[in-house]
Structures are given as C-alpha cells and as structure tokens.
Design an enzyme around this catalytic site. Structure first.
Site, PDB file in Angstrom:
ATOM      1  N   SER A 128      -3.611   5.942  -1.825  1.00  0.00           N
ATOM      2  CA  SER A 128      -3.375   5.797  -0.853  1.00  0.00           C
ATOM      3  C   SER A 128      -1.749   5.026  -0.648  1.00  0.00           C
ATOM      4  CB  SER A 128      -4.234   4.367  -0.841  1.00  0.00           C
ATOM      5  OG  SER A 128      -4.416   3.956   0.681  1.00  0.00           O
ATOM      6  N   THR A 129      -1.589   3.891   0.341  1.00  0.00           N
ATOM      7  CA  THR A 129       0.182   4.006   0.448  1.00  0.00           C
ATOM      8  C   THR A 129       1.172   3.942  -0.497  1.00  0.00           C
ATOM      9  OG1 THR A 129      -1.092   1.956   2.501  1.00  0.00           O
ATOM     10  CG2 THR A 129       1.149   2.261   2.632  1.00  0.00           C
ATOM     11  N   HIS A 185      -5.252   8.647   0.494  1.00  0.00           N
ATOM     12  CA  HIS A 185      -5.425   8.787   1.602  1.00  0.00           C
ATOM     13  C   HIS A 185      -4.309   9.329   2.956  1.00  0.00           C
ATOM     14  CE1 HIS A 185      -7.853   4.795  -0.342  1.00  0.00           C
ATOM     15  NE2 HIS A 185      -8.643   5.979   0.165  1.00  0.00           N
ATOM     16  N   MET A 243      -3.367  -0.236  -0.566  1.00  0.00           N
ATOM     17  CA  MET A 243      -3.807  -1.129  -0.370  1.00  0.00           C
ATOM     18  C   MET A 243      -5.132  -1.391  -0.069  1.00  0.00           C
ATOM     19  SD  MET A 243      -2.724  -4.118   1.361  1.00  0.00           S
ATOM     20  CE  MET A 243      -3.366  -4.947   2.398  1.00  0.00           C
ATOM     21  N   ASP A 258     -10.661   0.867  -2.107  1.00  0.00           N
ATOM     22  CA  ASP A 258     -11.054   1.650  -3.038  1.00  0.00           C
ATOM     23  C   ASP A 258     -10.585   2.217  -4.038  1.00  0.00           C
ATOM     24  OD1 ASP A 258     -12.648   4.317  -1.866  1.00  0.00           O
ATOM     25  OD2 ASP A 258     -10.726   4.824  -1.459  1.00  0.00           O
TER      26      ASP A 258
END
Length: 375
Positions: free
Chosen positions: A188-189, A214, A307, A310
């Site tokens: 993700s991030t 993401h 973050m 997930d």
C-alpha cells in the site's frame, strides 16, 4: 487533565475552487483530520508552509505558474513533506503520476466526484485513509510521530470469498499436488517504489507473481507499463482469465478484486467486483485468501509497506495452508503498518529488509523443496 486530541493537519493545493471546497469538506468531516490551509498554486502554498508545516499535503499535478511535479521535486529536495497526489489525469497523463511517485509522493488518489452518493462515499474513504497513511510516512529514515487514528468498521475477505471449513481445508492440503511456485505480494502506501525495487532485481525466469497494490483504477495500468519497461520479467495489469506463468507479474486492476483459481496444475486469475475489504478494493486479504485455498504450499506470500491491516489475516491463512511467508522490516518501510499487523498475528516466517526481498523470492523459487507452515 487529558490532552486534546491532536488532528492531522492537511494542506490542499489545487487550482480549482470547487475541488478545494469538496476536499476541505471531506477532510473536515473526519474526526482525525483538519484542513490547515488551501492554496490555488505552489507559490501560495510555499507562503503557507513558511508559516506552518502541514502533516500532509494534497497536491494536484496540473497547476498554474508552476506544475505540481516541479513543485513536488522542490519540496522533496528542500523540506520533505508527506505528499498525496490528488489528480483527475486520465490514462494519457498517468506517466506524469508515475514520475510523481518516483519523486517522493507517497500515494495517489483521484479527485472526488459527486456523480453518485456511493462514489462520493468511496472517494471520502479513500481520501481520508490516504491522508492518515501519509501522515505516518517516514523520509530518509526519519519518522515524525503522527497522531493516533480512529479505527473504523470494515468488511473482511468473507465478503468476497468464504473461508474454508477446517475439514475442507485439511482435505485440500491432503490432495494438493505440486505445481510451479507462485508469489503473491501485497503493498500500500510507499509500495510503488518498493515493488519497483523488488521486481527490478528479479531474473527473467522468476516464478509467476500476482500483486495487489492499493491504487486507483487506470493508474494501475500505467504503473504496470512503467515497471514492464524497467524489469527483466513481463509486468502488466491483470485481465480476467489470465494464465500465470514463469516470468510474468500481474497487477490487480484498481477498483477490482483479484482472485486466484487453479485447474490441475495451472493457475488463472479472476477479476471480480464487490465491496471494499479491509477498506480497500483491490484487497490484499482477498488475494492471499484465494492463494491459501488453491495454492497452499506451492505459494509464497509477501507483505510490504503500507498503512492498516489489509493482508495480515490472509497471510496468516497462507502460512497455515503451508505457504512460505515474509514481511518487509520496519527500518525499510515507508509505513510499517501492514507488515507489523501480519507479524503480530504470527503470519510471517521471515522478516527481511526491502533490499533482500527479491533474493528471498529467488531462493524460494529455486529451492528443491518448498517450505511449509513451519518454515
């Protein structure tokens, strides 16, 4: 006397008054966020930053007087701030967005639209989550503590793919046949640059790889094309029915889930709609659960920077099904959220720095016997 709750302060830089107003309303509506200021161009933004440095900046790419990419590069070279690119650029402008991520932006979101109540609600969730994640990002090894955030309700992978019963799972393990190894990666991030570093190091005969990063729809296709031009392996956005094979990495398309299927010794992917899982679509948990159910010991699970949680539950299911599992370590993560959650659930067999992830994948693929849950 308890201290007042400190909110994450956001600077919005966009030349559209309506976008600034909509973003301000979305951010102000979240109990963990507040709008520090808005600016119509980078020069106004610089004056606001001189007065107070924001926790996060939302930045448009197409701006008057100085384009957003140039401004981003100046900010990152002089005083790094967590930046989320907020853009309406379509496919034609997606290469610029990739350059922004390479320049140091930690995330990208699409500008909110008010077409339907559902789309606005999904935009609200994505924008607020991106702001909170960015506030926890670190640069050059320095991490500025961010305020705690409110944990909100979310669906798990059951919404897309039901869990195996214990009896059924045991039956699947008992009759599981050896296949070519596959690798499932979730990020993700900060994940776009992490994935680039990993995939660039892999040889052309690497095992098939399936990735959930993401990212909004349309941007995943540009991201895949960018990686394809840099890597020895082929990288592209997944299409429903794609067959996995060595030397190919498939990236789940933005705004859709990716599910693995197996027929005999062949793996394919299905692209499916459905609700957000762990507040994301695509969701790492959905990919990892499907891998645990159809690949088991023939799969490797990798969880990278990001973050939230997930992928943590899904990675545990993979490990319990016999998959080898690794997580990126805290020192090399932009945000040590998803790996930390997976580690705390005992879903991870090995914790390694980003620089060693590609080596772990290569070693797993070439091992004469793939490790099981106890590895």
């Amino acid at each position: 006397m308890t201290e007042p709750h400190r909110k994450i302060r956001v600077l919005i830089v966009d030349d559209s008054a309506s976008v600034r107003m909509t973003l301000s309303e979305i951010i102000a509506g979240d109990p963990d966020l507040e709008v520090m200021a808005t600016a119509a161009d980078p020069y106004v933004a610089v004056e606001r930053i001189r007065q107070e440095v924001p926790d996060v900046m939302f930045l448009d790419i197409e701006l008057p007087r100085m384009d957003g990419l140039t401004f981003l590069r100046k900010i990152m070279s002089q005083r790094p701030i967590p930046v989320v690119i907020c853009s309406s650029l379509a496919e034609a402008g997606s290469e610029t967005l990739m350059q922004a991520l390479e320049a140091g932006a930690v995330d990208v979101v699409t500008k909110p639209r008010v077409d339907t109540a559902q789309f606005l609600q999904e935009s609200r969730m994505r924008i607020c989550d991106a702001a909170k994640a960015a506030a926890h990002a670190k640069f050059r090894g320095v991490h500025k503590p961010a305020p705690p955030i409110t944990v909100e309700a979310k669906l798990n992978a059951d919404a897309i793919l039901p869990p195996h019963s214990e009896a059924r799972a045991a039956s699947v393990r008992a009759r599981q046949v050896e296949t070519d190894p596959i690798v499932c990666i979730g990020a993700s991030t900060g994940g776009t640059e992490a994935l680039r570093e990993v995939l660039e190091k892999l040889p052309a005969d690497s095992p098939a790889i399936v990735i959930v990063q993401h990212m909004p729809e349309k941007f995943t296709n540009a991201f895949a094309r960018r990686l394809n031009g840099l890597c020895a392996i082929e990288v592209r956005e997944a299409v429903d029915g794609d067959v996995l094979r060595p030397g190919l990495a498939l990236i789940a398309p933005g705004n859709q889930h990716l599910v693995l299927h197996r027929t005999a010794s062949r793996y394919t992917v299905n692209i499916v709609d459905g609700p957000h899982v762990s507040r994301h679509r695509p969701s790492v948990d959905v990919l990892f659960r499907s891998a645990s159910q159809v690949a088991g010991r023939n799969a490797m699970g990798v969880i990278l920077t990001g973050m939230g949680d997930d992928g943590a539950r899904g990675l545990l299911e993979m490990r319990q099904a016999g998959s080898h599992t690794i997580a990126q370590d805290e020192e090399s993560c932009i945000v040590f959220g998803m790996p930390k959650e997976a580690i705390q659930r005992d879903a991870v067999a090995r914790i390694v720095p980003l620089s060693r992830v590609a080596g772990e994948i290569d070693a797993y693929a070439r091992a004469p016997r793939r490790p099981g849950a106890s590895s």
